[in-house]
Design a protein around this motif. Structure first.
Motif, PDB file in Angstrom:
ATOM      1  N   LYS A  16     -34.348 -17.594 -28.326  1.00 21.57           N
ATOM      2  CA  LYS A  16     -33.504 -16.930 -27.330  1.00 21.57           C
ATOM      3  C   LYS A  16     -34.403 -16.004 -26.539  1.00 21.57           C
ATOM      4  O   LYS A  16     -35.062 -15.136 -27.113  1.00 21.57           O
ATOM      5  CB  LYS A  16     -32.450 -16.063 -28.030  1.00 21.57           C
ATOM      6  CG  LYS A  16     -31.204 -16.780 -28.417  1.00 21.57           C
ATOM      7  CD  LYS A  16     -30.188 -15.769 -28.926  1.00 21.57           C
ATOM      8  CE  LYS A  16     -29.190 -16.491 -29.797  1.00 21.57           C
ATOM      9  NZ  LYS A  16     -28.321 -15.568 -30.532  1.00 21.57           N
ATOM     10  N   LEU A  27     -36.350 -13.042 -28.044  1.00 19.28           N
ATOM     11  CA  LEU A  27     -35.586 -12.052 -28.824  1.00 19.28           C
ATOM     12  C   LEU A  27     -35.583 -12.463 -30.301  1.00 19.28           C
ATOM     13  O   LEU A  27     -35.770 -11.642 -31.189  1.00 19.28           O
ATOM     14  CB  LEU A  27     -34.147 -11.974 -28.309  1.00 19.28           C
ATOM     15  CG  LEU A  27     -33.215 -11.074 -29.120  1.00 19.28           C
ATOM     16  CD1 LEU A  27     -33.576  -9.607 -28.916  1.00 19.28           C
ATOM     17  CD2 LEU A  27     -31.766 -11.324 -28.742  1.00 19.28           C
ATOM     18  N   GLY A  31     -33.937 -18.974 -36.761  1.00 19.66           N
ATOM     19  CA  GLY A  31     -33.712 -18.356 -38.078  1.00 19.66           C
ATOM     20  C   GLY A  31     -33.003 -17.020 -37.997  1.00 19.66           C
ATOM     21  O   GLY A  31     -32.372 -16.591 -38.954  1.00 19.66           O
ATOM     22  N   GLY A  32     -33.118 -16.341 -36.863  1.00 17.75           N
ATOM     23  CA  GLY A  32     -32.422 -15.082 -36.662  1.00 17.75           C
ATOM     24  C   GLY A  32     -33.248 -13.860 -37.024  1.00 17.75           C
ATOM     25  O   GLY A  32     -34.208 -13.922 -37.794  1.00 17.75           O
ATOM     26  N   THR A  33     -32.834 -12.724 -36.454  1.00 17.13           N
ATOM     27  CA  THR A  33     -33.581 -11.472 -36.587  1.00 17.13           C
ATOM     28  C   THR A  33     -33.717 -11.017 -38.039  1.00 17.13           C
ATOM     29  O   THR A  33     -34.796 -10.579 -38.459  1.00 17.13           O
ATOM     30  CB  THR A  33     -32.878 -10.389 -35.748  1.00 17.13           C
ATOM     31  OG1 THR A  33     -32.989 -10.751 -34.363  1.00 17.13           O
ATOM     32  CG2 THR A  33     -33.502  -9.011 -35.962  1.00 17.13           C
ATOM     33  N   LEU A  34     -32.646 -11.105 -38.816  1.00 18.53           N
ATOM     34  CA  LEU A  34     -32.719 -10.593 -40.196  1.00 18.53           C
ATOM     35  C   LEU A  34     -33.714 -11.396 -41.031  1.00 18.53           C
ATOM     36  O   LEU A  34     -34.490 -10.831 -41.807  1.00 18.53           O
ATOM     37  CB  LEU A  34     -31.329 -10.622 -40.849  1.00 18.53           C
ATOM     38  CG  LEU A  34     -30.286  -9.671 -40.256  1.00 18.53           C
ATOM     39  CD1 LEU A  34     -28.939  -9.877 -40.945  1.00 18.53           C
ATOM     40  CD2 LEU A  34     -30.725  -8.222 -40.372  1.00 18.53           C
ATOM     41  N   ALA A  35     -33.680 -12.718 -40.873  1.00 17.49           N
ATOM     42  CA  ALA A  35     -34.613 -13.566 -41.634  1.00 17.49           C
ATOM     43  C   ALA A  35     -36.052 -13.298 -41.191  1.00 17.49           C
ATOM     44  O   ALA A  35     -36.979 -13.266 -42.020  1.00 17.49           O
ATOM     45  CB  ALA A  35     -34.256 -15.037 -41.452  1.00 17.49           C
ATOM     46  N   THR A 217     -36.429  -3.754 -35.364  1.00 21.15           N
ATOM     47  CA  THR A 217     -35.929  -3.275 -36.661  1.00 21.15           C
ATOM     48  C   THR A 217     -37.100  -2.956 -37.603  1.00 21.15           C
ATOM     49  O   THR A 217     -37.010  -2.019 -38.399  1.00 21.15           O
ATOM     50  CB  THR A 217     -34.972  -4.299 -37.321  1.00 21.15           C
ATOM     51  OG1 THR A 217     -35.584  -5.586 -37.368  1.00 21.15           O
ATOM     52  CG2 THR A 217     -33.666  -4.402 -36.553  1.00 21.15           C
TER      53      THR A 217
END
Lengths: 350, 126
Positions: A16, A27, A31-35, A217
């Motif tokens: 993304k 961004l 897999g996404g930000t937390l992973a 984060t």
């Protein structure tokens, strides 16, 4: 909108993309930000940070020019080392930018401002903007160096805050033992033509691509400041708890007089950490309430994936101690929090 | 994006499923993907009376905060308490385990006024 030399590679990975400091950057990946965040804390991730500026300051006057402009003392280090430093506003000692200087060779410094502050930094120290000539890949995490052995043993062995030029498949790559995650790792400045090949080699070594979401984060858990939040107009290095970036025992530097005034008076506020009792993240601008009165303001807040609760950096009155119970006003709800020591996670070294 | 045919939708990217005259409500696959990793969900109290299109809660991801809107007027009769500890269920299973609340609509015909799947697909592909 500027794009990275790795733009096509990010899109092929399904990233993304978002605008950031005039650039369009990843961004997150699927897999996404937390992973991605957890991968950086437990194994290794790679960020494209090509949006950082590179200003090359070279020549016999380079050392003196930089040392008279920036707060830290390059005399404390030597060629082949990197240093974190600030550029201050002459009038009020506000932090105009926070910068890493890579001292590449005796008379060559690669000065790395934040993306949107490159012109401002060049206004102060001169130099040549060489941002367009390279990509920068940050490989970070406890496994970063071990995974990089498969890509380039020389790069993997660059120590913390060292800067070395290495040869990678016939291409000169500048490697620094720096980062912005609170983990071990290195950053590799690679000429544009070889950028995709290096990025692919890093990922092939089992390093997980990570985007700006995880970068934010991660730096927040490590309590590393972000310009525009913990640093910026009206905020001095002393308020941000970064007095160590200021070399008082060298000569003049831009903003020194105003900063000395503040040092004598004592800063009117100090950056502190807040740990929420629950998961809800406080956000920038939320008031910090003490005895029902707004006494401070959140500069950055988010969910801590490792602590599994909300955390924030906030400016508070200087006398507030670690352990103090406060409330954060999050969209008209008062959420309990306590002032906590920084960084939020125990330090493991860069 | 997954847009099940048997659900109705809102322009706020929520879905509603008719269950014995009541509406189970959640956010769509499109919405969860746009939000990114969800870390906190604030839901209305069971028993609350809500107006159509009023804000009844919040969903927070690592990057932003979004309101939850009531798709229809009515009474909230159940909320998904699991989301307080496992908000990522909204990402993992937006039409199943990630449901938000059940509303007993004040107007039984309200469900029929929501967008059908075809209309919602057009909305999200334009």
């Amino acid at each position: 909108m500027r794009t990275s030399p790795l733009d096509a590679a990010h899109r092929a990975l399904g990233a993304k993309m978002v605008p950031f400091g005039g650039w369009e950057m990843p961004l997150s990946y699927p897999g996404g930000t937390l992973a991605e965040h957890r991968a950086c804390r437990t194994s290794a991730v790679a960020f494209d940070v090509s949006h950082l500026g590179t200003v090359r300051v070279a020549g016999p006057q380079a050392f003196e020019t930089l040392n008279a402009s920036l707060t830290n003392d390059l005399g404390r280090i030597a060629p082949g080392r990197a240093q974190y430093t600030h550029l201050l506003d002459e009038a009020d000692a506000s932090v105009l930018d926070d910068i890493i200087v890579w001292w590449v060779a005796e008379e060559r410094f690669d000065v790395m401002p934040n993306a949107s502050n490159t012109a401002r930094v060049m206004g102060a120290v001169g130099g040549q903007d060489v941002t367009d000539t390279r990509a920068i890949v940050a490989v970070q995490g406890p496994e970063a160096r071990r995974r990089l052995q498969a890509v380039s043993p020389e790069a993997a062995e660059v120590p913390r805050f060292a800067v070395r030029q290495i040869d990678w498949r016939g291409t000169p790559v500048l490697v620094a033992g720096t980062g912005y995650t609170g983990e071990q790792g290195v950053e590799l400045a690679v000429p544009v033509d070889a950028a995709e090949a290096l990025w692919s080699a890093v990922l092939d070594a089992g390093v997980v691509p990570a985007g700006l979401g995880a970068r934010d984060t991660l730096r927040l858990e490590a309590a590393l400041p972000l310009h525009g939040h913990e640093l910026g107009p009206g905020i001095t290095p002393l308020q941000a708890g970064l007095g160590w970036v200021v070399a008082w025992n060298k000569g003049p530097f831009q903003g020194r007089d105003a900063l000395e005034d503040e040092r004598e008076r004592g800063p009117k506020r100090l950056l502190a950490g807040l740990a929420m009792q629950g998961r809800q993240p406080p956000r920038e601008g939320c008031a910090v309430m003490m005895d029902d009165a707004p006494e401070g303001v959140v500069t950055s807040g988010n969910f801590s994936p490792m602590l599994e609760r909300g955390i924030a950096l906030a400016f508070l009155p200087p006398q507030v101690e670690v352990g103090t119970a406060v409330e954060v006003d999050v969209r008209n709800r008062r959420l309990p929090a306590s002032v906590t020591k920084l960084p939020f996670l125990a330090k493991k070294g860069a | 994006m997954n847009v099940p045919d048997d659900l109705r939708y809102t322009t706020d990217h929520e879905w509603a499923r008719l269950e014995d005259g009541r509406l189970r409500v959640g956010i769509t696959d499109y919405a969860q993907d746009a939000l990114g990793d969800i870390v906190f969900v604030q839901l209305p109290e069971a028993g609350a009376t809500v107006e159509a299109a009023s804000s009844v809660g919040e969903i927070e991801s690592t990057k932003s905060v979004s309101d939850v809107y009531a798709p229809v007027a009515g009474d909230v009769i159940e909320v998904n308490g699991q989301l307080s500890e496992q908000p990522q269920q909204v990402n993992d299973d937006p039409y199943g385990e990630g449901w938000l609340c059940v509303i007993d609509p004040s107007d039984p015909a309200a469900f029929g006024t929501l967008l059908d799947a075809e209309a919602y697909r057009r909305l999200t592909s334009s």
